[in-house]
Each structure stands twice: as structure tokens, then as C-alpha cells.
Motif scaffolding. Sequence first.
Motif, PDB file in Angstrom:
ATOM      1  N   THR A  71       4.400  23.900 -14.926  1.00  0.00           N
ATOM      2  CA  THR A  71       3.324  23.249 -14.188  1.00  0.00           C
ATOM      3  C   THR A  71       2.845  24.192 -13.091  1.00  0.00           C
ATOM      4  N   VAL A  72       1.529  24.260 -12.942  1.00  0.00           N
ATOM      5  CA  VAL A  72       0.912  25.179 -11.994  1.00  0.00           C
ATOM      6  C   VAL A  72       0.288  24.392 -10.855  1.00  0.00           C
ATOM      7  N   GLU A  73       0.504  24.890  -9.650  1.00  0.00           N
ATOM      8  CA  GLU A  73      -0.157  24.319  -8.483  1.00  0.00           C
ATOM      9  C   GLU A  73      -0.485  25.459  -7.533  1.00  0.00           C
ATOM     10  N   ILE A 109       0.842  -1.205   0.000  1.00  0.00           N
ATOM     11  CA  ILE A 109       0.000   0.000   0.000  1.00  0.00           C
ATOM     12  C   ILE A 109       0.874   1.252   0.000  1.00  0.00           C
ATOM     13  N   VAL A 110       1.891   1.267   0.823  1.00  0.00           N
ATOM     14  CA  VAL A 110       2.804   2.415   0.885  1.00  0.00           C
ATOM     15  C   VAL A 110       3.519   2.596  -0.454  1.00  0.00           C
ATOM     16  N   ALA A 111       3.991   1.503  -1.030  1.00  0.00           N
ATOM     17  CA  ALA A 111       4.693   1.577  -2.315  1.00  0.00           C
ATOM     18  C   ALA A 111       3.761   2.083  -3.419  1.00  0.00           C
ATOM     19  N   THR A 112       2.521   1.639  -3.425  1.00  0.00           N
ATOM     20  CA  THR A 112       1.549   2.085  -4.417  1.00  0.00           C
ATOM     21  C   THR A 112       1.256   3.575  -4.268  1.00  0.00           C
ATOM     22  N   ALA A 113       1.091   4.031  -3.025  1.00  0.00           N
ATOM     23  CA  ALA A 113       0.832   5.452  -2.780  1.00  0.00           C
ATOM     24  C   ALA A 113       2.022   6.298  -3.230  1.00  0.00           C
ATOM     25  N   PHE A 114       3.218   5.861  -2.923  1.00  0.00           N
ATOM     26  CA  PHE A 114       4.426   6.581  -3.336  1.00  0.00           C
ATOM     27  C   PHE A 114       4.511   6.645  -4.855  1.00  0.00           C
ATOM     28  N   LEU A 115       4.287   5.535  -5.518  1.00  0.00           N
ATOM     29  CA  LEU A 115       4.348   5.481  -6.970  1.00  0.00           C
ATOM     30  C   LEU A 115       3.302   6.402  -7.594  1.00  0.00           C
ATOM     31  N   ALA A 116       2.109   6.426  -7.047  1.00  0.00           N
ATOM     32  CA  ALA A 116       1.050   7.303  -7.565  1.00  0.00           C
ATOM     33  C   ALA A 116       1.447   8.770  -7.445  1.00  0.00           C
ATOM     34  N   CYS A 117       2.026   9.162  -6.321  1.00  0.00           N
ATOM     35  CA  CYS A 117       2.487  10.548  -6.139  1.00  0.00           C
ATOM     36  C   CYS A 117       3.609  10.868  -7.113  1.00  0.00           C
ATOM     37  N   PHE A 118       4.532   9.947  -7.304  1.00  0.00           N
ATOM     38  CA  PHE A 118       5.658  10.164  -8.208  1.00  0.00           C
ATOM     39  C   PHE A 118       5.178  10.327  -9.648  1.00  0.00           C
ATOM     40  N   VAL A 119       4.304   9.445 -10.086  1.00  0.00           N
ATOM     41  CA  VAL A 119       3.801   9.494 -11.458  1.00  0.00           C
ATOM     42  C   VAL A 119       3.027  10.786 -11.684  1.00  0.00           C
ATOM     43  N   THR A 120       2.221  11.194 -10.726  1.00  0.00           N
ATOM     44  CA  THR A 120       1.449  12.428 -10.849  1.00  0.00           C
ATOM     45  C   THR A 120       2.370  13.627 -10.981  1.00  0.00           C
ATOM     46  N   SER A 121       3.437  13.692 -10.189  1.00  0.00           N
ATOM     47  CA  SER A 121       4.332  14.846 -10.254  1.00  0.00           C
ATOM     48  C   SER A 121       5.170  14.840 -11.524  1.00  0.00           C
ATOM     49  N   VAL A 122       5.570  13.679 -11.999  1.00  0.00           N
ATOM     50  CA  VAL A 122       6.393  13.595 -13.208  1.00  0.00           C
ATOM     51  C   VAL A 122       5.567  13.931 -14.443  1.00  0.00           C
ATOM     52  N   PHE A 123       4.330  13.501 -14.469  1.00  0.00           N
ATOM     53  CA  PHE A 123       3.503  13.679 -15.647  1.00  0.00           C
ATOM     54  C   PHE A 123       2.445  14.763 -15.469  1.00  0.00           C
ATOM     55  N   ALA A 124       2.695  15.708 -14.603  1.00  0.00           N
ATOM     56  CA  ALA A 124       1.758  16.811 -14.422  1.00  0.00           C
ATOM     57  C   ALA A 124       1.671  17.596 -15.729  1.00  0.00           C
TER      58      ALA A 124
END
Length: 105
Positions: A87-89, A8-23
Motif C-alpha cells: 500500500t502506498v501513501e 460520531i467519534v465511533a463512526t469516525a474511528f470505524l471509517a479510519c479503520f476500514v480505510t486502512s484495512v482495505f487500502a
Amino acid sequence: MKKIIAAIVATAFLACFVTSVFADEQTIKGEAVCAKCELHETDKCQTAIRVKVDGKDVIYYAVNNDVAKAFHKNVCQAPAKVTAVGTVEEKDGKKMITLTKITLD
């Protein structure tokens, strides 16, 4: 149980990483200004971009990366029309743009 938590932790980390890389990058056109010298909103010089949206000023504050720092000399003493890509946040109620490219119009 430990394997499930680790997964679960690895999946959450991967989701955050992918979102930031492909923003999604956005292109904005407006007037670049110094947030300290022109806007009197910061203690240190910082590039900001003022954009008109529905007749109102919207300010995008540039994250102080290499692109923003290298460009700042163009706007510290006087505003300049620009096209910016990045990228805007939203952070603390302010729009922040991480510039990948900024050019004078």
C-alpha cells in the motif's frame, strides 16, 4: 448529547479503520536500492524502489516492516530489479510503500 458525540467519534474511528484495512495494494516494478548507501538520503539503511514515470525517477521508500527488513540484504550493496506489492501513501512529500511482498526479477 453525549450519546451523539460518542456515536460520531465511533463512526469516525470505524471509517479510519476500514480505510486502512482495505487500502488498495499496488504492484510496482523498478530498481530496489538502499536509501542510505545508494541514494545518500537517510541516516540508516532503508529499502527504496526507484521507478521511471514519464522519464523521471520516482522513489518509493519502504516502511521498515518485516518484509522490507528481510529483503534489504539483497540491495544494500548493489541495486536490483524487483516487483513489489504494498500500500502506498504520501508522507512529508515522499511516497511510502508498506510492503506485503517483494521479489527479485
